[in-house]
Design an enzyme around this catalytic site. Structure first.
Site, mmCIF file in Angstrom:
data_model
loop_
_atom_site.group_PDB
_atom_site.id
_atom_site.type_symbol
_atom_site.label_atom_id
_atom_site.label_comp_id
_atom_site.label_asym_id
_atom_site.label_seq_id
_atom_site.Cartn_x
_atom_site.Cartn_y
_atom_site.Cartn_z
ATOM 1 C CG HIS A 76 6.651 -8.348 0.075
ATOM 2 N ND1 HIS A 76 6.474 -9.818 -0.057
ATOM 3 C CD2 HIS A 76 5.183 -8.168 0.089
ATOM 4 C CE1 HIS A 76 4.908 -10.278 -0.392
ATOM 5 N NE2 HIS A 76 4.299 -8.964 -0.233
ATOM 6 N NE ARG A 83 4.183 -4.081 3.195
ATOM 7 C CZ ARG A 83 3.836 -4.347 2.146
ATOM 8 N NH1 ARG A 83 2.612 -3.993 1.523
ATOM 9 N NH2 ARG A 83 4.934 -4.773 1.165
ATOM 10 C CG ASP A 131 7.246 -2.573 22.737
ATOM 11 O OD1 ASP A 131 6.569 -1.586 23.256
ATOM 12 O OD2 ASP A 131 7.182 -3.738 23.365
ATOM 13 C CD GLU A 186 -1.995 -6.077 0.821
ATOM 14 O OE1 GLU A 186 -1.271 -6.637 0.075
ATOM 15 O OE2 GLU A 186 -1.750 -6.361 1.970
ATOM 16 C CG ASP A 199 -0.501 -7.523 -3.043
ATOM 17 O OD1 ASP A 199 -0.440 -8.792 -3.126
ATOM 18 O OD2 ASP A 199 0.147 -6.765 -2.305
HETATM 19 O O1 LIG Z 1 0.300 -4.385 -3.430
HETATM 20 C C1 LIG Z 1 1.072 -3.316 -3.314
HETATM 21 O O2 LIG Z 1 1.427 -2.621 -4.198
HETATM 22 C C2 LIG Z 1 2.044 -3.722 -2.124
HETATM 23 O O3 LIG Z 1 1.800 -4.223 -1.257
HETATM 24 C C3 LIG Z 1 3.487 -3.235 -2.481
HETATM 25 C C4 LIG Z 1 4.250 -4.444 -2.620
HETATM 26 O O4 LIG Z 1 4.396 -4.982 -1.349
HETATM 27 C C5 LIG Z 1 5.745 -4.290 -3.341
HETATM 28 O O5 LIG Z 1 5.717 -3.576 -4.495
HETATM 29 C C6 LIG Z 1 6.743 -3.453 -2.421
HETATM 30 O O6 LIG Z 1 7.747 -3.451 -3.111
#
Ligand SMILES: O=C(O)C(=O)C[C@H](O)[C@@H](O)CO
Length: 255
Positions: free
Chosen positions: A49, A74, A88, A152, A178
């Protein structure tokens, strides 16, 4: 002799230590270097993100190496190519997003291991092997990789024990935003139903023999999660800290 990198984050994780982290969204080498010097145990560089690609992630890792923080990457998706490329450039610990099933978890572990344990492609001169200068890299790489799977959704929470049981999964990370969305509370991870699921998940992950992790956005949330049993907790987000501080200063000078 140049030695292959050791994964201190993984060692502390397996020892059950509490590790305080910071979520990095700024995609700034200056921020990575400065914040790694602050003393957090780990920094999470988010390529899902944030505007971070492989070519811009490597300088972030190099900058963070100035301090003591371990780096966690991530990838944008649970994808064997993205995983290989992150490994890598020297990410030894990966947080794999959207793991829904044991099969997803197994695929992530296999993507991170050289044959015969997995399917990771072999390259000689990568940053991971100190550009080929560490002769012990191939022999030690698999053991030094740390795979954390991110849960999530409510469906994934239902299958938590099966997912955590996958060999090679070292930690299970709950994504509060999420998870909240999947439970009908988009934008409200503090909803009591979501918080209850998060509290129960910590105990279930620990009983499954794996380390629980989570992202908080405020210190009080991070402390509560730690008290519930979470062992690696990102206590805040670099971008949020910057905006929060900037807003605070603006409010003060306007009065
Ligand atoms: O579900 C979540 O909480 C995340 O996966 C983190 C988010 O991606 C986000 O808040 C990161 O800035």
């Amino acid at each position: 002799m140049t030695e292959a990198p050791k994964n201190h984050f993984k060692r502390r994780l397996l020892a059950g230590e509490v590790q305080h982290g910071l979520w990095m969204s700024l995609a700034s080498p200056v921020a990575a270097e400065a914040l790694s010097l602050v003393g957090y145990d780990w920094l999470l560089f988010d390529a899902e993100h944030s505007p971070v690609e492989i070519a811009s992630l490597q300088p972030l890792l190099q900058a963070a190496a100035a301090g003591s923080s371990s780096c966690v990457g991530r990838p944008a998706w649970n994808d064997k190519v993205l995983i290989k490329r992150m490994l890598d450039i020297g990410c030894q610990t990966l947080l794999i997003p959207f793991v829904q099933t044991p099969e997803d978890a197994r695929a992530a572990v296999e993507a991170s291991r050289y044959p015969p344990a997995g399917i990771r492609g072999v390259a000689g001169g990568t940053r991971a092997s100190r550009f080929g200068l560490a002769p012990d890299y191939f022999a030690t790489a698999n053991e030094e990789i740390c795979i954390i799977v991110q849960i999530e959704t409510a469906d994934a929470v239902d299958r938590l024990e099966e997912i955590a049981a996958v060999e090679g999964v070292d930690g299970v990370f709950i994504g509060p935003s999420d998870l909240a969305a999947s439970m009908g509370h988009l934008g409200h991870p503090a909803a009591p139903e979501v918080q209850e699921a998060i509290e129960v998940a910590a105990e279930r992950i620990r009983r499954a023999g794996k380390a629980p992790g989570i992202l908080a956005t405020r210190p009080e949330d991070a402390r509560r999660y730690r008290d519930w049993g979470y062992r690696f907790v990102a206590a805040s987000v670099d971008l949020g800290l910057l905006i929060g501080a900037a807003k605070g200063v603006l409010e003060q000078v306007r009065t």
